[in-house]
Design a protein around this motif. Sequence first.
Motif, PDB file in Angstrom:
ATOM      1  N   ALA A  98       6.928  -6.875  -6.395  1.00 27.98           N
ATOM      2  CA  ALA A  98       7.754  -7.897  -7.102  1.00 27.98           C
ATOM      3  C   ALA A  98       8.422  -8.024  -5.649  1.00 27.98           C
ATOM      4  CB  ALA A  98       8.895  -7.270  -8.190  1.00 27.98           C
ATOM      5  N   ALA A  99       9.248  -6.817  -5.527  1.00 29.42           N
ATOM      6  CA  ALA A  99      10.272  -7.073  -4.460  1.00 29.42           C
ATOM      7  C   ALA A  99       9.491  -7.753  -3.291  1.00 29.42           C
ATOM      8  CB  ALA A  99      10.663  -5.547  -4.090  1.00 29.42           C
ATOM      9  N   VAL A 100       8.892  -7.339  -3.195  1.00 24.71           N
ATOM     10  CA  VAL A 100       7.980  -8.550  -1.626  1.00 24.71           C
ATOM     11  C   VAL A 100       8.303  -9.314  -1.850  1.00 24.71           C
ATOM     12  CG1 VAL A 100       6.194  -9.074  -0.492  1.00 24.71           C
ATOM     13  CG2 VAL A 100       6.466  -6.483  -0.331  1.00 24.71           C
ATOM     14  N   GLN A 101       7.572 -10.301  -3.283  1.00 24.39           N
ATOM     15  CA  GLN A 101       7.693 -12.217  -3.226  1.00 24.39           C
ATOM     16  C   GLN A 101       9.640 -12.313  -3.871  1.00 24.39           C
ATOM     17  OE1 GLN A 101       5.535 -12.237  -6.889  1.00 24.39           O
ATOM     18  NE2 GLN A 101       3.425 -11.595  -6.339  1.00 24.39           N
ATOM     19  N   GLU A 102      10.237 -11.456  -4.104  1.00 23.49           N
ATOM     20  CA  GLU A 102      11.871 -11.408  -3.913  1.00 23.49           C
ATOM     21  C   GLU A 102      12.325 -12.007  -2.677  1.00 23.49           C
ATOM     22  OE1 GLU A 102      14.285  -9.328  -7.122  1.00 23.49           O
ATOM     23  OE2 GLU A 102      12.579  -9.786  -8.468  1.00 23.49           O
ATOM     24  N   ASP A 103      12.474 -10.456  -2.093  1.00 24.81           N
ATOM     25  CA  ASP A 103      13.260 -10.596  -0.680  1.00 24.81           C
ATOM     26  C   ASP A 103      11.876  -9.349  -0.253  1.00 24.81           C
ATOM     27  OD1 ASP A 103      14.348 -10.616   1.637  1.00 24.81           O
ATOM     28  OD2 ASP A 103      15.958  -9.876   1.038  1.00 24.81           O
ATOM     29  N   PHE A 104      11.168 -10.248   0.704  1.00 28.44           N
ATOM     30  CA  PHE A 104      10.340  -9.584   1.695  1.00 28.44           C
ATOM     31  C   PHE A 104      10.816  -9.052   2.698  1.00 28.44           C
ATOM     32  CE2 PHE A 104       7.538  -9.563   6.086  1.00 28.44           C
ATOM     33  CZ  PHE A 104       6.226  -9.164   4.717  1.00 28.44           C
ATOM     34  N   SER A 105      11.764  -8.733   3.456  1.00 22.77           N
ATOM     35  CA  SER A 105      12.615  -8.076   4.407  1.00 22.77           C
ATOM     36  C   SER A 105      13.858  -7.454   3.642  1.00 22.77           C
ATOM     37  CB  SER A 105      13.367  -9.042   5.965  1.00 22.77           C
ATOM     38  OG  SER A 105      14.440  -9.834   5.174  1.00 22.77           O
ATOM     39  N   GLY A 106      13.714  -7.307   2.771  1.00 25.31           N
ATOM     40  CA  GLY A 106      14.594  -6.311   2.254  1.00 25.31           C
ATOM     41  C   GLY A 106      13.912  -5.135   1.818  1.00 25.31           C
ATOM     42  N   ALA A 107      12.826  -5.526   1.011  1.00 30.17           N
ATOM     43  CA  ALA A 107      11.658  -4.829   0.599  1.00 30.17           C
ATOM     44  C   ALA A 107      11.507  -3.614   1.557  1.00 30.17           C
ATOM     45  CB  ALA A 107      10.184  -5.054  -0.368  1.00 30.17           C
ATOM     46  N   LEU A 108      11.286  -4.198   2.898  1.00 28.73           N
ATOM     47  CA  LEU A 108      10.008  -3.763   3.739  1.00 28.73           C
ATOM     48  C   LEU A 108      11.563  -2.728   3.658  1.00 28.73           C
ATOM     49  CD1 LEU A 108       8.714  -6.143   6.373  1.00 28.73           C
ATOM     50  CD2 LEU A 108       7.663  -4.810   4.247  1.00 28.73           C
ATOM     51  N   ARG A 109      12.572  -3.527   3.802  1.00 29.20           N
ATOM     52  CA  ARG A 109      13.585  -1.715   3.821  1.00 29.20           C
ATOM     53  C   ARG A 109      14.309  -1.217   3.163  1.00 29.20           C
ATOM     54  NH1 ARG A 109      16.346  -6.865   6.296  1.00 29.20           N
ATOM     55  NH2 ARG A 109      17.452  -6.860   4.216  1.00 29.20           N
ATOM     56  N   ARG A 142       6.041   1.037  -7.216  1.00 24.65           N
ATOM     57  CA  ARG A 142       5.176   0.331  -8.257  1.00 24.65           C
ATOM     58  C   ARG A 142       6.083  -0.477  -8.356  1.00 24.65           C
ATOM     59  NH1 ARG A 142       5.353   5.117 -12.140  1.00 24.65           N
ATOM     60  NH2 ARG A 142       7.524   5.119 -12.035  1.00 24.65           N
ATOM     61  N   LYS A 143       7.564  -1.095  -8.104  1.00 24.55           N
ATOM     62  CA  LYS A 143       7.976  -2.429  -7.610  1.00 24.55           C
ATOM     63  C   LYS A 143       8.019  -2.983  -6.825  1.00 24.55           C
ATOM     64  CE  LYS A 143      12.018  -0.071 -10.894  1.00 24.55           C
ATOM     65  NZ  LYS A 143      13.809  -0.054 -11.493  1.00 24.55           N
ATOM     66  N   PHE A 144       7.387  -2.303  -5.664  1.00 25.51           N
ATOM     67  CA  PHE A 144       6.971  -2.779  -3.827  1.00 25.51           C
ATOM     68  C   PHE A 144       6.290  -4.220  -3.913  1.00 25.51           C
ATOM     69  CE2 PHE A 144       4.911  -3.538  -0.589  1.00 25.51           C
ATOM     70  CZ  PHE A 144       5.764  -3.463   0.482  1.00 25.51           C
ATOM     71  N   SER A 173      -9.056  -9.236   2.635  1.00 25.72           N
ATOM     72  CA  SER A 173      -8.965  -8.034   2.022  1.00 25.72           C
ATOM     73  C   SER A 173      -7.086  -8.149   1.765  1.00 25.72           C
ATOM     74  CB  SER A 173      -8.686  -7.327   3.218  1.00 25.72           C
ATOM     75  OG  SER A 173     -10.340  -6.693   3.343  1.00 25.72           O
ATOM     76  N   THR A 174      -6.269  -8.965   1.664  1.00 27.10           N
ATOM     77  CA  THR A 174      -5.289  -8.998   1.534  1.00 27.10           C
ATOM     78  C   THR A 174      -4.922  -8.684   0.041  1.00 27.10           C
ATOM     79  OG1 THR A 174      -4.692 -10.828   3.101  1.00 27.10           O
ATOM     80  CG2 THR A 174      -3.267 -10.470   1.264  1.00 27.10           C
ATOM     81  N   PRO A 175      -6.287  -9.393  -0.797  1.00 28.66           N
ATOM     82  CA  PRO A 175      -5.983  -8.975  -2.728  1.00 28.66           C
ATOM     83  C   PRO A 175      -5.122  -8.213  -2.815  1.00 28.66           C
ATOM     84  CG  PRO A 175      -7.007 -10.958  -2.628  1.00 28.66           C
ATOM     85  CD  PRO A 175      -7.122  -9.996  -0.947  1.00 28.66           C
ATOM     86  N   ILE A 176      -6.359  -7.018  -2.511  1.00 30.03           N
ATOM     87  CA  ILE A 176      -6.166  -5.602  -2.748  1.00 30.03           C
ATOM     88  C   ILE A 176      -5.568  -3.902  -1.946  1.00 30.03           C
ATOM     89  CG2 ILE A 176      -8.797  -6.080  -3.650  1.00 30.03           C
ATOM     90  CD1 ILE A 176      -9.899  -5.059  -0.682  1.00 30.03           C
ATOM     91  N   GLU A 177      -4.717  -5.087  -0.410  1.00 30.26           N
ATOM     92  CA  GLU A 177      -4.076  -4.348  -0.108  1.00 30.26           C
ATOM     93  C   GLU A 177      -2.918  -3.225  -0.831  1.00 30.26           C
ATOM     94  OE1 GLU A 177      -0.301  -4.543   3.797  1.00 30.26           O
ATOM     95  OE2 GLU A 177      -1.816  -6.509   2.955  1.00 30.26           O
ATOM     96  N   ILE A 178      -2.285  -4.412  -1.601  1.00 27.89           N
ATOM     97  CA  ILE A 178      -1.361  -3.895  -2.062  1.00 27.89           C
ATOM     98  C   ILE A 178      -1.597  -2.600  -2.728  1.00 27.89           C
ATOM     99  CG2 ILE A 178       0.399  -4.175  -3.460  1.00 27.89           C
ATOM    100  CD1 ILE A 178       1.039  -5.953  -1.399  1.00 27.89           C
ATOM    101  N   SER A 179      -2.782  -2.731  -3.638  1.00 27.79           N
ATOM    102  CA  SER A 179      -3.145  -1.529  -4.375  1.00 27.79           C
ATOM    103  C   SER A 179      -2.954  -0.371  -3.874  1.00 27.79           C
ATOM    104  CB  SER A 179      -4.485  -2.302  -5.764  1.00 27.79           C
ATOM    105  OG  SER A 179      -5.442  -2.392  -4.963  1.00 27.79           O
ATOM    106  N   PHE A 180      -3.958   0.410  -2.799  1.00 28.52           N
ATOM    107  CA  PHE A 180      -4.311   0.255  -1.872  1.00 28.52           C
ATOM    108  C   PHE A 180      -3.041   1.383  -1.280  1.00 28.52           C
ATOM    109  CE2 PHE A 180      -8.444  -0.396  -1.706  1.00 28.52           C
ATOM    110  CZ  PHE A 180      -9.133   0.444  -1.658  1.00 28.52           C
ATOM    111  N   ILE A 181      -1.882   0.823  -1.605  1.00 34.83           N
ATOM    112  CA  ILE A 181      -0.703   1.383  -1.315  1.00 34.83           C
ATOM    113  C   ILE A 181      -0.581   2.969  -1.753  1.00 34.83           C
ATOM    114  CG2 ILE A 181       1.728   0.914  -0.805  1.00 34.83           C
ATOM    115  CD1 ILE A 181       1.469  -1.896   0.089  1.00 34.83           C
TER     116      ILE A 181
END
Length: 217
Positions: A158-169, A154-156, A124-132
């Motif tokens: 791309a932000a996760v791929q660049e910096d996972f912990s930074g995107a969560l913050r 919408r930018k989440f 289910s990981t590939p469709i997880e982002i689309s449901f956020i």
Amino acid sequence: MGDSFEYQAILISPAAPAMASSRVMEPLVPMPPAAASGSASPKKHSKKLSQMERWNPVNWVRGLRDSLVASATTMTPHSLAMAVAVGMSGGLFPIPGLTSVVTMTLGLLVGANLAAAQVVNVMSTPIEISFITLFLRLGELVMSVPNEQKMHIRKFPAAVQEDFSGALRQFRYALLYAAIGWSVAVVPIFLFGYTLARLVVRLFVKGARAMTKPSRE
């Protein structure tokens, strides 16, 4: 002649092994060259490779898939559908990195097969982002957030791929509202996953019986 007599006496005497060891020198065996400084031995290198292969995501998913196949042969349609429903519900949890924990918690609560549920969670990981975004809007609706204060995510990805912990913050408040929306929708998602899995299992069993049924001439 004296040397020959002394050599025979050594062989016949009870203390011959000890004396022979002191007189007879074993042939020198060439030793392998010492490893260069900083290079790992073949044993350590193979052990390091085995650890890397063990933690390889592809091998990990394959192991979960094999566990699902092995469990499905002994699982009832109800238990298999429960595992699918739990894995789908936990896999759509909107906060990345916590889906496995949520799936395990749901599985323990309803008594589902954890290995099979984790396989569905990974699938289910590939469709997880689309449901956020959907869960975010639902959470804002539940919390009565005004339109001018609604957040965009919408930018989440791309932000996760660049910096996972930074995107969560950076998107922590949006993910919090999305988690609230998921908590509202988790029961319908669970029921949908269970119903879909039971239907698929029923069709699969029906097709298998039709294939194994002897044809009448």
